[in-house]
Design a protein around this motif. Structure first.
Motif, short mmCIF file in Angstrom:
data_model
loop_
_atom_site.label_atom_id
_atom_site.label_comp_id
_atom_site.label_asym_id
_atom_site.label_seq_id
_atom_site.Cartn_x
_atom_site.Cartn_y
_atom_site.Cartn_z
N GLY A 1 0.81 -1.21 0.00
CA GLY A 1 0.00 0.00 0.00
C GLY A 1 0.84 1.26 0.00
O GLY A 1 0.53 2.23 -0.70
N PHE A 2 1.94 1.24 0.77
CA PHE A 2 2.82 2.41 0.82
C PHE A 2 3.46 2.67 -0.53
O PHE A 2 3.45 3.80 -1.04
N ARG A 3 4.04 1.63 -1.13
CA ARG A 3 4.72 1.81 -2.42
C ARG A 3 3.74 2.27 -3.50
O ARG A 3 4.03 3.21 -4.26
N GLU A 4 2.59 1.62 -3.56
CA GLU A 4 1.62 1.98 -4.60
C GLU A 4 1.09 3.39 -4.39
O GLU A 4 0.84 4.12 -5.35
N GLY A 5 0.93 3.79 -3.13
CA GLY A 5 0.48 5.14 -2.85
C GLY A 5 1.49 6.18 -3.28
O GLY A 5 1.14 7.21 -3.89
N VAL A 6 2.76 5.95 -2.97
CA VAL A 6 3.81 6.89 -3.37
C VAL A 6 3.91 6.95 -4.90
O VAL A 6 4.03 8.04 -5.50
N GLN A 7 3.82 5.80 -5.55
CA GLN A 7 4.00 5.76 -7.00
C GLN A 7 2.84 6.38 -7.78
O GLN A 7 3.01 6.73 -8.95
N ARG A 8 1.69 6.54 -7.15
CA ARG A 8 0.60 7.24 -7.82
C ARG A 8 0.97 8.69 -8.08
O ARG A 8 0.56 9.29 -9.07
N ARG A 9 1.74 9.27 -7.16
CA ARG A 9 2.16 10.67 -7.32
C ARG A 9 3.57 10.77 -7.90
O ARG A 9 3.88 11.67 -8.67
N TYR A 10 4.42 9.83 -7.52
CA TYR A 10 5.81 9.82 -7.97
C TYR A 10 6.11 8.46 -8.60
O TYR A 10 6.71 7.59 -7.95
N PRO A 11 5.72 8.24 -9.83
CA PRO A 11 5.87 6.92 -10.45
C PRO A 11 7.31 6.44 -10.56
O PRO A 11 7.55 5.24 -10.68
N GLU A 12 8.25 7.35 -10.51
CA GLU A 12 9.65 6.97 -10.66
C GLU A 12 10.35 6.78 -9.32
O GLU A 12 11.56 6.65 -9.25
N ALA A 13 9.56 6.74 -8.25
CA ALA A 13 10.16 6.57 -6.92
C ALA A 13 10.99 5.30 -6.85
O ALA A 13 10.65 4.27 -7.45
N ARG A 14 12.08 5.37 -6.12
CA ARG A 14 12.98 4.23 -5.94
C ARG A 14 12.94 3.79 -4.48
O ARG A 14 13.08 4.60 -3.57
N PHE A 15 12.73 2.49 -4.27
CA PHE A 15 12.61 1.94 -2.93
C PHE A 15 13.75 0.96 -2.65
O PHE A 15 13.95 0.02 -3.42
N TYR A 16 14.47 1.20 -1.58
CA TYR A 16 15.53 0.31 -1.13
C TYR A 16 14.99 -0.44 0.10
O TYR A 16 14.81 0.14 1.16
N VAL A 17 14.71 -1.73 -0.05
CA VAL A 17 14.06 -2.50 1.00
C VAL A 17 15.11 -3.24 1.84
O VAL A 17 15.83 -4.09 1.33
N TYR A 18 15.18 -2.89 3.12
CA TYR A 18 16.12 -3.49 4.06
C TYR A 18 15.31 -4.39 5.00
O TYR A 18 14.68 -3.92 5.94
N SER A 19 15.32 -5.69 4.76
CA SER A 19 14.50 -6.63 5.54
C SER A 19 15.34 -7.20 6.68
O SER A 19 16.22 -8.04 6.46
N ALA A 20 15.07 -6.75 7.90
CA ALA A 20 15.90 -7.11 9.05
C ALA A 20 15.55 -8.45 9.66
O ALA A 20 16.33 -8.98 10.47
N ALA A 21 14.38 -9.01 9.33
CA ALA A 21 13.98 -10.34 9.83
C ALA A 21 14.08 -10.43 11.36
O ALA A 21 14.55 -11.43 11.90
N GLU A 22 13.66 -9.35 12.04
CA GLU A 22 13.64 -9.29 13.50
C GLU A 22 15.02 -9.44 14.12
O GLU A 22 15.16 -9.89 15.27
N ASP A 23 16.05 -9.04 13.39
CA ASP A 23 17.43 -9.16 13.87
C ASP A 23 17.98 -7.75 14.13
O ASP A 23 18.25 -7.01 13.19
N PRO A 24 18.15 -7.35 15.40
CA PRO A 24 18.64 -5.99 15.70
C PRO A 24 20.00 -5.69 15.09
O PRO A 24 20.24 -4.56 14.64
N GLU A 25 20.91 -6.67 15.09
CA GLU A 25 22.23 -6.43 14.53
C GLU A 25 22.17 -6.21 13.02
O GLU A 25 22.86 -5.35 12.48
N LEU A 26 21.32 -6.98 12.35
CA LEU A 26 21.17 -6.80 10.92
C LEU A 26 20.54 -5.45 10.61
O LEU A 26 20.95 -4.75 9.67
#
Length: 314
Positions: free
Chosen positions: A43-68
């Motif tokens: 929902g967040f990405r699609e909402g941003v892209q409705r106004r800014y279609p060229e938005a770039r998203f860098y997804v950092y998936s921490a998997a519940e790991d504080p150190e990561l």
């Protein structure tokens, strides 16, 4: 480029220039995710892209790991991101502790004021704003009371999860108003499930499952025991109703949370300060009902509840 566990989500179209964007001609968003990517992130990405279609998203998936997560924060600091997105209280707390300047939009935080992430719902007094996944627990309990006149409520919660703890505290606060007693059922690891009491003189008359990734993962084994004891259950997580067998859920629309968070992000891209953007929660919720469980535990569901259900598992 070496692999760092970062997933890049890119889309390309021309962007109207904004006053606070980085050197790139499109918004750059760092998305810090404590759990797996889901409906709120879509929902967040699609909402941003409705106004800014060229938005770039860098997804950092921490998997519940504080150190990561800390490694990802260090990596993100080397990039010229325009905004940080973060989901969940545990991750939001760490992101806001590490980053004091970049604007931060949070989601899936039950109690942002109580947890000290923002000063108030009206103004954060820091670099954050966001959308909470808080559902009025009073409304949830009233829905369950339409099925069961319980006087003891077992609360399955994870003591290590701040969102889960907040729900427990709210359930305990409401005890004198709805005339019931909370029985704490803490779970921090899978082996503890077999020690939970769902039958006998000390067992609860109904069970509330708080919103927590561990409880969601253990949901099938937990709900087998709850349903086997013919206890009505109320879940704060839609998947526990639709996939694990909980009886009832009154839950937020996570996709809608993401879309509302995108509106906050767009205000920031257009020059607003996060502290000037009020944080909020949804004012409407989804009702989910599992009819397989209704039949299994042999309870009566009033027609007035059936007609308002958004999701019915038949």
């Amino acid at each position: 480029m070496s692999r760092t566990g970062i997933v890049f989500c890119l889309s390309l179209l021309l962007l109207v220039p904004g006053p606070v964007l980085a050197a790139e001609p499109f918004p750059s968003v760092a998305m810090f995710e404590w759990q797996r990517d889901g409906a709120v992130e879509n929902g967040f990405r699609e909402g941003v892209q409705r106004r800014y279609p060229e938005a770039r998203f860098y997804v950092y998936s921490a998997a519940e790991d504080p150190e990561l997560l800390q490694r990802f924060l260090d990596e993100a600091a080397t990039r010229d991101h325009d905004l940080y997105y973060v989901a969940g209280t545990a991750a939001a707390r760490r992101v806001l502790a590490a980053e004091k300047k970049k604007p931060v939009v949070f989601t899936m935080v039950q109690a942002p004021v109580e947890e000290g992430l923002i000063a108030s719902w009206e103004t954060s007094e820091n670099n954050a704003t966001g959308i909470s996944n808080r559902v009025p627990i009073l409304n949830q309990l009233k829905a369950l009371r339409r099925i069961s006149s319980f006087r003891t409520l077992g609360v399955l919660y994870n003591p290590t999860n701040p969102d889960s703890r907040q729900q427990l505290l709210e359930l305990e606060r409401l005890q004198p108003f709805l005339d019931y007693e909370v029985l704490r059922l803490p779970v921090t690891a899978a082996p503890q499930v077999r020690d939970l009491r769902f039958s006998g003189p000390l067992a609860p008359e109904a069970v509330y499952l708080t919103h927590d990734p561990l409880i969601e993962r253990l949901g099938h084994s937990v709900l087998e025991r709850i349903n086997g004891a013919n206890l009505p259950s109320l879940a704060a997580d839609m998947s526990l109703v639709t996939r694990r067998g909980a009886l009832l859920g009154l839950v937020p629309d996570e996709y809608r949370i993401g879309r509302l968070a995108a509106l906050s992000a767009m205000k920031i891209f257009e020059g607003s300060s996060p502290t000037a953007i009020p944080s909020s929660a949804l004012d409407f919720f989804m009702v989910a009902l599992n009819m397989h469980t209704v039949r299994e535990i042999d309870v009566q569901v009033p027609f007035s509840l059936l007609v308002i259900a958004d999701t019915i598992v038949r």
